[in-house]
Design a protein around this motif. Structure first.
Motif, PDB file in Angstrom:
ATOM      1  N   UNK A   1       0.834  -1.192   0.000  1.00 13.17           N
ATOM      2  CA  UNK A   1       0.000   0.000   0.000  1.00 13.17           C
ATOM      3  C   UNK A   1       0.874   1.249   0.000  1.00 13.17           C
ATOM      4  N   UNK A   2       0.441   2.256  -0.740  1.00 12.18           N
ATOM      5  CA  UNK A   2       1.129   3.552  -0.750  1.00 12.18           C
ATOM      6  C   UNK A   2       0.524   4.401   0.373  1.00 12.18           C
ATOM      7  N   UNK A   3       1.385   4.963   1.215  1.00 14.87           N
ATOM      8  CA  UNK A   3       0.946   5.559   2.476  1.00 14.87           C
ATOM      9  C   UNK A   3       1.335   7.042   2.561  1.00 14.87           C
ATOM     10  N   UNK A   4       0.394   7.837   3.032  1.00 13.47           N
ATOM     11  CA  UNK A   4       0.672   9.226   3.391  1.00 13.47           C
ATOM     12  C   UNK A   4       0.447   9.375   4.887  1.00 13.47           C
ATOM     13  N   UNK A   5       1.392  10.017   5.571  1.00 12.06           N
ATOM     14  CA  UNK A   5       1.245  10.323   6.991  1.00 12.06           C
ATOM     15  C   UNK A   5       1.192  11.840   7.150  1.00 12.06           C
ATOM     16  N   UNK A   6       0.133  12.307   7.774  1.00 12.32           N
ATOM     17  CA  UNK A   6       0.000  13.722   8.107  1.00 12.32           C
ATOM     18  C   UNK A   6       0.140  13.844   9.615  1.00 12.32           C
ATOM     19  N   UNK A   7       1.274  14.356  10.058  1.00 12.64           N
ATOM     20  CA  UNK A   7       1.554  14.479  11.483  1.00 12.64           C
ATOM     21  C   UNK A   7       1.265  15.911  11.903  1.00 12.64           C
ATOM     22  N   UNK A   8       0.186  16.098  12.649  1.00  9.30           N
ATOM     23  CA  UNK A   8      -0.221  17.441  13.056  1.00  9.30           C
ATOM     24  C   UNK A   8       0.534  17.800  14.323  1.00  9.30           C
ATOM     25  N   UNK A   9       1.474  18.727  14.185  1.00  3.77           N
ATOM     26  CA  UNK A   9       2.338  19.125  15.294  1.00  3.77           C
ATOM     27  C   UNK A   9       1.768  20.309  16.052  1.00  3.77           C
ATOM     28  N   UNK A  10       2.090  20.392  17.352  1.00  2.00           N
ATOM     29  CA  UNK A  10       1.818  21.646  18.050  1.00  2.00           C
ATOM     30  C   UNK A  10       2.578  22.763  17.343  1.00  2.00           C
TER      31      UNK A  10
ATOM     32  N   UNK B   1      -5.281  12.102  -5.597  1.00  2.00           N
ATOM     33  CA  UNK B   1      -3.998  11.674  -6.144  1.00  2.00           C
ATOM     34  C   UNK B   1      -3.838  10.149  -6.140  1.00  2.00           C
ATOM     35  N   UNK B   2      -4.794   9.432  -5.538  1.00  2.00           N
ATOM     36  CA  UNK B   2      -4.813   7.979  -5.658  1.00  2.00           C
ATOM     37  C   UNK B   2      -3.952   7.206  -4.694  1.00  2.00           C
ATOM     38  N   UNK B   3      -3.627   7.777  -3.526  1.00  2.00           N
ATOM     39  CA  UNK B   3      -2.893   7.019  -2.518  1.00  2.00           C
ATOM     40  C   UNK B   3      -3.830   6.018  -1.847  1.00  2.00           C
ATOM     41  N   UNK B   4      -3.248   4.993  -1.209  1.00  2.00           N
ATOM     42  CA  UNK B   4      -4.055   3.903  -0.652  1.00  2.00           C
ATOM     43  C   UNK B   4      -4.465   4.120   0.798  1.00  2.00           C
ATOM     44  N   UNK B   5      -3.575   4.715   1.587  1.00  2.00           N
ATOM     45  CA  UNK B   5      -3.811   4.854   3.013  1.00  2.00           C
ATOM     46  C   UNK B   5      -3.318   6.218   3.483  1.00  2.00           C
ATOM     47  N   UNK B   6      -4.145   6.890   4.276  1.00  2.00           N
ATOM     48  CA  UNK B   6      -3.750   8.159   4.888  1.00  2.00           C
ATOM     49  C   UNK B   6      -3.836   7.983   6.408  1.00  2.00           C
ATOM     50  N   UNK B   7      -2.742   8.265   7.090  1.00  2.00           N
ATOM     51  CA  UNK B   7      -2.709   8.211   8.549  1.00  2.00           C
ATOM     52  C   UNK B   7      -2.582   9.634   9.062  1.00  2.00           C
ATOM     53  N   UNK B   8      -3.547  10.059   9.860  1.00  2.00           N
ATOM     54  CA  UNK B   8      -3.509  11.398  10.452  1.00  2.00           C
ATOM     55  C   UNK B   8      -3.185  11.248  11.927  1.00  2.00           C
ATOM     56  N   UNK B   9      -1.994  11.686  12.315  1.00  2.00           N
ATOM     57  CA  UNK B   9      -1.595  11.634  13.731  1.00  2.00           C
ATOM     58  C   UNK B   9      -1.804  13.015  14.334  1.00  2.00           C
ATOM     59  N   UNK B  10      -2.631  13.096  15.357  1.00  2.00           N
ATOM     60  CA  UNK B  10      -2.982  14.399  15.913  1.00  2.00           C
ATOM     61  C   UNK B  10      -2.172  14.731  17.160  1.00  2.00           C
TER      62      UNK B  10
END
Length: 318
Positions: free
Chosen positions: A83-92, A145-154
């Protein structure tokens, strides 16, 4: 706000797989570049009507729960399934610059050179909900854009994490035995948003007690159509991560099938929040520009206490 003439070309290149243009497009979204909303409106995200690809997983919980370590292992699990993965890490964010502080990308450096992984830190910019205003828009861009998995870390700041469930298909709440009991979790609103509970660092004292308390709390919620499983794991040792991933997949399948109505309601609330956030931030930005421009005298009088902020706000609104 600066005007970028080729914003449509930038977004098109991002959708067609150009990672550099994807990064630039996200920066445009974060910086509220003129023309961004128009470009966003032209996107065709697949998740608009039903759950599916990409799956969007929100990872939330208190500071120190091991969220980033857990996300790092989730990336490895996803890549093992190609799987193609995007990680969005929401920082303080810095209260002075709005810039991200934690730089989660450094913690996940083993994946940075992998073309199937895209990691981006986003500043929360003081936004309630632990989520950057831009996150929902970025998820839509990644969807197109057709990525498979998005992980949002808050960020992990307690009650304000509730907004994560309106962006994610599956909200994973990570706790530790030190996080306190299930009553504290209920006070923080975590029972309302959690699709999966994970007790990380489960080899520590109190883990089994917390598991039992959460399981009981979940069972007492008779209105819930999805009963959130409570799983034990140790991200540092790698134990239990595969089981969590299986439950994430199971919940995603539920969102596409039996739980499709609940999923649609959740996403609907998210679209309303997006609209309100965009309008509200635009009004704030306009007022900020005015205070630093033609109304700079008002700003100085507010700073010195000569003007009453409530009276001035009422007059400004009028």
């Amino acid at each position: 706000m600066a005007v970028v003439a080729n914003i449509d070309d930038t977004f098109t290149a991002a959708i067609n797989g150009d990672r550099r243009m994807l990064a630039r497009s996200i920066s445009m979204i974060e910086n509220r570049v003129d023309g961004t909303l128009r470009a966003m409106a032209s996107l065709a995200p697949k998740r608009k009507k039903s759950a599916g690809s990409p799956r969007v997983v929100g990872i939330t919980g208190p500071p120190g729960a091991g969220k980033s370590t857990f996300v790092n292992l989730m990336i490895s699990e996803a890549r093992a399934r190609d799987q193609r993965v995007v990680v969005l890490a929401v920082d303080p964010s810095s209260p002075f610059t709005g810039g991200a502080i934690l730089a989660d990308r450094i913690r996940m450096e083993q994946h940075i050179l992998d073309e199937g992984v895209f990691i981006r830190s986003l500043s929360s910019r003081g936004h309630l909900g632990g989520l950057s205003r831009a996150v929902g828009q970025v998820v839509d861009l990644i969807d197109a854009a057709g990525w498979d998995l998005v992980i949002v870390e808050t960020v992990g700041v307690g009650q304000s994490e509730l907004a994560v469930c309106e962006i994610a298909d599956t909200a994973v709440v990570i706790l530790t035995p030190e996080s306190g009991d299930a009553v504290q979790a209920m006070k923080a609103g975590l029972l309302e948003i959690a699709d999966i509970f994970v007790i990380n660092k489960s080899d520590r004292a109190g883990a089994d007690v917390l598991v039992r308390e959460l399981e009981l709390a979940v069972e007492l919620d008779e209105a819930a159509t999805w009963k959130a499983p409570v799983l034990k794991a140790s991200a540092v040792k790698g134990d239990g991560v595969a089981d969590v991933v299986k439950q994430i997949i199971s919940h995603g399948d539920w969102c596409e099938g039996e739980g499709s109505f609940e999923w649609s309601e959740r996403q609907g609330r998210g679209r309303v929040r997006t609209f309100l956030d965009l309008i509200g931030e635009d009004a704030r930005f306009t007022a900020f520009q005015a205070l630093n421009g033609e109304r700079s005298e008002l700003k100085r009088s507010l700073e010195t206490g000569d003007s009453n902020p409530y009276r001035m706000a009422a007059e400004y609104k009028a």
